[in-house]
Design an enzyme around this catalytic site. Structure first.
Site, PDB file in Angstrom:
ATOM      1  N   GLU A 120      29.679  48.176  34.479  1.00 49.43           N
ATOM      2  CA  GLU A 120      30.994  48.712  34.875  1.00 49.43           C
ATOM      3  C   GLU A 120      31.662  49.368  33.660  1.00 49.43           C
ATOM      4  OE1 GLU A 120      33.459  46.731  38.130  1.00 49.43           O
ATOM      5  OE2 GLU A 120      34.952  46.863  36.549  1.00 49.43           O
ATOM      6  N   HIS A 210      47.869  39.494  40.940  1.00 51.08           N
ATOM      7  CA  HIS A 210      47.690  38.538  39.833  1.00 51.08           C
ATOM      8  C   HIS A 210      47.817  39.149  38.435  1.00 51.08           C
ATOM      9  CE1 HIS A 210      43.716  40.414  39.829  1.00 51.08           C
ATOM     10  NE2 HIS A 210      43.629  40.027  38.571  1.00 51.08           N
TER      11      HIS A 210
END
Ligand code: UD1
Ligand code: UDP
Length: 383
Positions: A120, A210
């Site tokens: 990623e 979050h």
């Protein structure tokens, strides 16, 4: 030929979801001795993923503590990794994404003069403070890494702008590999409330929130907007699996408790989460992973952030940035709840992030780089 040792290092829930399929793929490859080290920056939320994928780590640093600071995570990871790397002596360390574990894992491997592969790679917002600290983490890992596994063409271009061109592979995102193993039409939920929801006649909004840069006023704005949405639209049900961070727990319960159609539940196991996403009407989130998964399932996403490092689905029209102001969030959600045309324009499945074969390409690339395979991996060119 002597096998090479490849060690995956991860510590949080999203890293585990995206690295577990790769760790399993590597363990099936001839010529590779696959080892897995978890820092356990997350504990319960990590263990839940390890259980689902039936992955048993070889090393567990068990570092998590309540309300941990960035410095504590980083220093505990670095100290813990020292003995692990000394003992296991991997030929390659793989880290994922942009967490404190990712940065510490890469730095530790560098200190031990071990090559690093970044899974990623190449996501950027170009804002040092948002997401915080993830943008800097991934830039620093990009500077350390020898192999860069980019999900998309945009990610590869971002690295090229930083003069990173060697060892770059276009693979797609492993989260799409994970998604293909979890979503099932006949799925029955373990979490009973999810079986009882009326997905046909109610608009189920899946919420998560979050991020550290949303702590404080932005999170208060988001929660206030969510309650307003539930109040204003009697045909909605909000399902919010609340992250275990005490800061998030406090904010969610302060603003969203005691509403008959707001369901604050414990973090969901990943298969539960993916199947809920497949059935919901709309996703509202500040999560990175959800921005990749929901478009693949044809679900519109309102991103509760000011920016995103994942512009592909915004360009494809299935994701919109809603920001962190109450009024904008409320009005953008209202539009999708009232205007069927606006909803239909966003609710189409797109897969800019992968085709389910990212792990195979990453494993191929590793074998090729270490002389265990003749041909380079094929590239993920989008769908
Ligand atoms: C971390 C990552 C973030 C990622 C997120 C995924 C960093 C700096 N941040 O943020 O990039 O998006 O994970 O969820 O690496 N806790 C538990 N049990 C758990 C997990 C967390 O109790 O299983 C509580 C602990 O009190 C912990 C707190 O949550 O101190 C925060 O965890 P932490 O990993 O520091 O930050 P996240 O917000 O989860
Ligand atoms: N997820 C999950 N259960 C939950 C919330 C999220 O399994 O209750 C999954 C979600 O499907 C995605 C990943 O966790 O694969 C995203 O993690 P998170 O939002 O914590 O982190 P981010 O992606 O923002 O770094």
């Amino acid at each position: 030929m002597k096998p090479i040792t490849v060690m995956t290092i991860f510590g949080t829930r999203p890293e585990a979801i995206k690295m577990a399929p790769l760790a399993l793929e590597l363990s099936r490859r001839p010529g590779i001795r696959a080892l897995c080290c978890v820092t356990a920056q997350h504990r319960e939320m990590l263990d839940s993923v390890l259980d689902i994928f039936k992955l048993k780590p070889d090393y567990d640093l068990n570092i998590m503590q309540p309300r941990q600071t960035l410095s504590t995570i980083t220093s505990k990871c670095l100290l813990g990794m020292d003995s692990v790397l000394d003992e296991a002596k991997p030929d390659l360390v793989l880290v994922h994404g942009d967490t404190s574990t990712t940065f510490s894992g890469a730095l530790s491997a560098f200190y031990h003069q071990i090559p690093v592969g970044h899974v990623e790679a190449g996501l950027r917002t170009y804002d040092k403070w948002s997401p915080f600290p993830e943008e800097m983490n991934r830039k620093m890992v990009g500077a350390i890494a020898d192999l860069h596994f980019c999900p998309t063409v945009t990610n590869r271009e971002n690295l090229a702008r930083e003069n990173i061109r060697d060892g770059v592979f276009l693979t797609g995102n492993t989260v799409i590999d994970a998604l293909q193993t979890t979503v099932k039409p006949e799925y029955t939920f373990q979490e009973d409330i999810l079986n009882r929801l009326d997905y046909q006649n109610r608009k189920v909004i899946l919420v998560t929130c979050h991020r550290r840069e949303n702590y404080g006023q932005p999170m208060a704005n988001i929660m206030t907007a969510l309650r307003r949405i539930a109040d204003a639209f009697p045909d909605t049900e909000l399902v919010y699996p609340v992250h275990l961070s005490p800061v998030v727990q406090e904010a969610a319960h302060k603003y969203l408790d005691n509403h008959p159609r707001i369901h604050l539940i414990a973090p969901l196991a990943v298969d539960e989460m993916h199947n809920l996403m497949a059935r919901c009407y709309l996703v509202m989130t500040d999560s990175g992973g959800l921005q990749e998964e929901a478009p693949a399932l044809g679900k519109p996403v309102l991103v509760l952030r000011k920016e995103t490092e994942r512009p592909e689905a915004v360009q494809a029209g299935t994701v919109k940035l809603a920001g962190v102001e109450e009024e904008t969030i409320f009005s953008m959600a209202s539009e999708l709840l009232c205007d069927q045309e606006a909803y239909a324009a966003m609710a189409h499945a797109v897969n800019p992030y992968g085709d389910g074969h990212a792990c195979r390409r990453i494993a191929d690339a590793i074998q090729w780089r270490f002389g265990l395979r003749k041909d380079p991996p094929e590239e993920f060119l989008g769908q």
